[in-house]
Design a protein around this motif. Structure first.
Motif, PDB file in Angstrom:
ATOM      1  N   VAL A   1       0.935  -1.198  -0.002  1.00  0.00           N
ATOM      2  CA  VAL A   1      -0.013   0.141   0.116  1.00  0.00           C
ATOM      3  C   VAL A   1       0.801   1.309   0.033  1.00  0.00           C
ATOM      4  O   VAL A   1       0.714   2.492  -0.711  1.00  0.00           O
ATOM      5  CB  VAL A   1      -0.848  -0.013   1.244  1.00  0.00           C
ATOM      6  CG1 VAL A   1      -1.643   1.240   1.207  1.00  0.00           C
ATOM      7  CG2 VAL A   1      -2.026  -1.153   1.288  1.00  0.00           C
ATOM      8  N   TYR A   2       1.739   1.382   0.691  1.00  0.00           N
ATOM      9  CA  TYR A   2       2.532   2.303   1.034  1.00  0.00           C
ATOM     10  C   TYR A   2       3.420   2.530  -0.401  1.00  0.00           C
ATOM     11  O   TYR A   2       3.551   3.952  -1.030  1.00  0.00           O
ATOM     12  CB  TYR A   2       3.785   2.113   2.046  1.00  0.00           C
ATOM     13  CG  TYR A   2       5.044   3.051   1.941  1.00  0.00           C
ATOM     14  CD1 TYR A   2       4.897   4.434   2.238  1.00  0.00           C
ATOM     15  CD2 TYR A   2       6.186   2.502   1.397  1.00  0.00           C
ATOM     16  CE1 TYR A   2       5.898   5.438   2.000  1.00  0.00           C
ATOM     17  CE2 TYR A   2       7.304   3.465   1.349  1.00  0.00           C
ATOM     18  CZ  TYR A   2       7.224   4.749   1.649  1.00  0.00           C
ATOM     19  OH  TYR A   2       8.165   5.770   1.381  1.00  0.00           O
ATOM     20  N   LEU A   3       3.980   1.526  -1.011  1.00  0.00           N
ATOM     21  CA  LEU A   3       4.456   1.478  -2.263  1.00  0.00           C
ATOM     22  C   LEU A   3       3.824   2.160  -3.342  1.00  0.00           C
ATOM     23  O   LEU A   3       4.100   3.129  -4.144  1.00  0.00           O
ATOM     24  CB  LEU A   3       5.121   0.398  -2.715  1.00  0.00           C
ATOM     25  CG  LEU A   3       6.293  -0.315  -2.132  1.00  0.00           C
ATOM     26  CD1 LEU A   3       6.371  -1.851  -2.469  1.00  0.00           C
ATOM     27  CD2 LEU A   3       7.707   0.297  -2.231  1.00  0.00           C
ATOM     28  N   LEU A   4       2.434   1.980  -3.259  1.00  0.00           N
ATOM     29  CA  LEU A   4       1.439   2.501  -4.287  1.00  0.00           C
ATOM     30  C   LEU A   4       1.015   3.961  -4.109  1.00  0.00           C
ATOM     31  O   LEU A   4       0.593   4.558  -4.940  1.00  0.00           O
ATOM     32  CB  LEU A   4       0.308   1.667  -4.396  1.00  0.00           C
ATOM     33  CG  LEU A   4       0.057   0.401  -4.779  1.00  0.00           C
ATOM     34  CD1 LEU A   4      -1.055  -0.578  -4.659  1.00  0.00           C
ATOM     35  CD2 LEU A   4       0.281   0.203  -6.182  1.00  0.00           C
ATOM     36  N   CYS A   5       1.446   4.522  -3.159  1.00  0.00           N
ATOM     37  CA  CYS A   5       1.521   5.785  -2.670  1.00  0.00           C
ATOM     38  C   CYS A   5       2.533   6.793  -2.726  1.00  0.00           C
ATOM     39  O   CYS A   5       2.314   8.012  -2.887  1.00  0.00           O
ATOM     40  CB  CYS A   5       0.996   6.070  -1.069  1.00  0.00           C
ATOM     41  SG  CYS A   5      -0.647   5.054  -0.569  1.00  0.00           S
ATOM     42  N   THR A   6       3.614   6.192  -3.278  1.00  0.00           N
ATOM     43  CA  THR A   6       4.774   6.843  -3.660  1.00  0.00           C
ATOM     44  C   THR A   6       4.698   7.855  -4.955  1.00  0.00           C
ATOM     45  O   THR A   6       3.646   7.145  -5.533  1.00  0.00           O
ATOM     46  CB  THR A   6       5.997   6.090  -3.657  1.00  0.00           C
ATOM     47  OG1 THR A   6       5.869   4.891  -4.621  1.00  0.00           O
ATOM     48  CG2 THR A   6       6.376   5.366  -2.227  1.00  0.00           C
ATOM     49  N   GLU A   7       5.364   8.839  -5.284  1.00  0.00           N
ATOM     50  CA  GLU A   7       5.568   9.368  -6.412  1.00  0.00           C
ATOM     51  C   GLU A   7       5.837   8.544  -7.447  1.00  0.00           C
ATOM     52  O   GLU A   7       5.304   8.443  -8.689  1.00  0.00           O
ATOM     53  CB  GLU A   7       6.566  10.580  -6.347  1.00  0.00           C
ATOM     54  CG  GLU A   7       6.754  11.394  -7.637  1.00  0.00           C
ATOM     55  CD  GLU A   7       5.364  11.999  -8.007  1.00  0.00           C
ATOM     56  OE1 GLU A   7       5.675  12.582  -9.124  1.00  0.00           O
ATOM     57  OE2 GLU A   7       4.691  12.373  -7.144  1.00  0.00           O
ATOM     58  N   GLU A   8       6.838   7.495  -7.237  1.00  0.00           N
ATOM     59  CA  GLU A   8       7.135   6.592  -8.351  1.00  0.00           C
ATOM     60  C   GLU A   8       5.997   5.677  -8.907  1.00  0.00           C
ATOM     61  O   GLU A   8       6.274   5.022 -10.085  1.00  0.00           O
ATOM     62  CB  GLU A   8       8.450   5.786  -7.893  1.00  0.00           C
ATOM     63  CG  GLU A   8       9.704   6.414  -7.664  1.00  0.00           C
ATOM     64  CD  GLU A   8       9.776   7.423  -6.540  1.00  0.00           C
ATOM     65  OE1 GLU A   8      10.679   7.894  -6.114  1.00  0.00           O
ATOM     66  OE2 GLU A   8       8.715   7.284  -5.673  1.00  0.00           O
ATOM     67  N   ALA A   9       4.958   5.416  -8.139  1.00  0.00           N
ATOM     68  CA  ALA A   9       3.903   4.624  -8.322  1.00  0.00           C
ATOM     69  C   ALA A   9       2.682   5.436  -9.135  1.00  0.00           C
ATOM     70  O   ALA A   9       1.866   4.461  -9.353  1.00  0.00           O
ATOM     71  CB  ALA A   9       3.621   3.953  -7.272  1.00  0.00           C
ATOM     72  N   LYS A  10       2.936   6.614  -9.313  1.00  0.00           N
ATOM     73  CA  LYS A  10       1.689   7.387  -9.957  1.00  0.00           C
ATOM     74  C   LYS A  10       1.225   7.033 -11.244  1.00  0.00           C
ATOM     75  O   LYS A  10       0.211   7.265 -11.671  1.00  0.00           O
ATOM     76  CB  LYS A  10       1.920   8.930  -9.904  1.00  0.00           C
ATOM     77  CG  LYS A  10       3.252   9.247 -11.076  1.00  0.00           C
ATOM     78  CD  LYS A  10       3.450  10.905 -10.922  1.00  0.00           C
ATOM     79  CE  LYS A  10       4.471  11.004 -11.878  1.00  0.00           C
ATOM     80  NZ  LYS A  10       4.643  12.631 -11.796  1.00  0.00           N
ATOM     81  N   TRP A  11       1.840   6.133 -12.001  1.00  0.00           N
ATOM     82  CA  TRP A  11       1.604   5.639 -13.335  1.00  0.00           C
ATOM     83  C   TRP A  11       0.770   4.356 -13.141  1.00  0.00           C
ATOM     84  O   TRP A  11       0.366   3.542 -14.168  1.00  0.00           O
ATOM     85  CB  TRP A  11       2.747   5.797 -14.294  1.00  0.00           C
ATOM     86  CG  TRP A  11       2.283   5.834 -15.729  1.00  0.00           C
ATOM     87  CD1 TRP A  11       2.501   4.729 -16.718  1.00  0.00           C
ATOM     88  CD2 TRP A  11       1.466   6.900 -16.308  1.00  0.00           C
ATOM     89  NE1 TRP A  11       1.931   5.343 -17.940  1.00  0.00           N
ATOM     90  CE2 TRP A  11       1.170   6.484 -17.596  1.00  0.00           C
ATOM     91  CE3 TRP A  11       0.907   7.770 -15.825  1.00  0.00           C
ATOM     92  CZ2 TRP A  11       0.648   7.312 -18.468  1.00  0.00           C
ATOM     93  CZ3 TRP A  11       0.074   8.685 -16.626  1.00  0.00           C
ATOM     94  CH2 TRP A  11      -0.037   8.391 -18.133  1.00  0.00           C
TER      95      TRP A  11
END
Length: 265
Positions: A240-250
């Motif tokens: 969940v945290y990873l999906l909230c990062t800037e890098e996961a915005k796509w």
């Protein structure tokens, strides 16, 4: 904690955040600097233990508020959204919405000596575990509470595509949840919302233990998993945290498996 001492104006709203995956997510996001809102429905008898875990979240140095109210009924939901709007400081927005509501009927479709699953059981389960994601998202949009780049994350399961005894209503709800999330990803992208589902492996939570035959499910999951262990709530919270990062915005409109390879066989 005073508002001026807070490091961020971003909030995570977790529906069903007092136990299991929702609670682990609240802890993880609080440690990562998100202010936390938790909506849950628990008995007064259980509150001392729950409040202890909530104090742990508050101690992470973020703003925190929990609401012990029904997240499903329309009137209650609208009241909660208004309370949230009144509570969070001006200029603050919801960056993350996590749907972890586990309210469903676990009954067999065919039973001689007990009540079988009814159409009303299906309706209650699908409304709580699927449609409520859409209702909450629409309510927060109307209230103008989402940040420009927000993430919506819902928890699904292998039961969305695989038949399991006593899981008919929940499996239908999980399939509906995934379908709703896909269309939300498509139609709400213009608002900057990214919507995804996480399919966790078998996790030893209170929700799992309510399933008849859960001990067999646990044993089978361990034998299937290449890592020879169950998925933990913390494994899921990390993603969940990873999906909230800037890098996961796509990342938008997909189902991400978080099971250590359990579903490979």
């Amino acid at each position: 904690m005073k508002v001026e001492e807070v490091k961020t104006n971003n909030w995570a709203l977790i529906l069903g955040g007092s136990k299991g995956l929702g609670l682990a997510t609240a802890r993880k996001l609080a440690r990562s600097g998100y202010n936390i809102l938790v909506v849950h429905r628990d008995r007064n008898l259980d509150m001392p233990g729950i409040e202890s875990t909530f104090k742990e979240i508050s101690s992470a140095g973020v703003l925190f508020k929990n609401f012990n109210k029904d997240a499903i009924q329309p009137v209650s939901r609208e009241e909660l959204i208004q309370e949230i709007q009144d509570f969070i400081p001006e200029g603050h927005k919801i960056k993350v919405l996590v749907h972890s509501i586990a309210k469903g009927n676990l009954k067999p479709m065919y039973a001689l000596n007990e009540q079988a699953l009814s159409s009303q059981d299906f309706q209650i389960t699908i409304n709580a575990m699927a449609i409520s994601l859409y209702d909450w998202t629409q309510g927060l949009i109307r209230a103008g509470l989402f940040a420009d780049d927000s993430r919506i994350i819902a928890f699904t399961s292998e039961g969305s595509t695989k038949a399991m005894s006593n899981y008919g209503a929940v499996g239908a709800a999980k399939a509906a949840l995934e379908a709703i999330a896909r269309n939300m990803a498509l139609e709400f992208a213009v608002l900057g919302l990214k919507t995804n589902c996480i399919q966790a492996g078998v996790t030893d939570t209170e929700s799992l233990r309510r399933i008849p035959g859960s001990r067999n499910l646990i044993e089978q999951a361990i034998s299937r998993n290449p890592n020879a262990r169950l998925t933990t709530p913390e494994d899921v919270a990390d993603v969940v945290y990873l999906l909230c990062t800037e890098e996961a915005k796509w990342i938008n409109g997909t189902v991400i498996k978080v099971d250590g390879g359990e579903s490979l066989r």
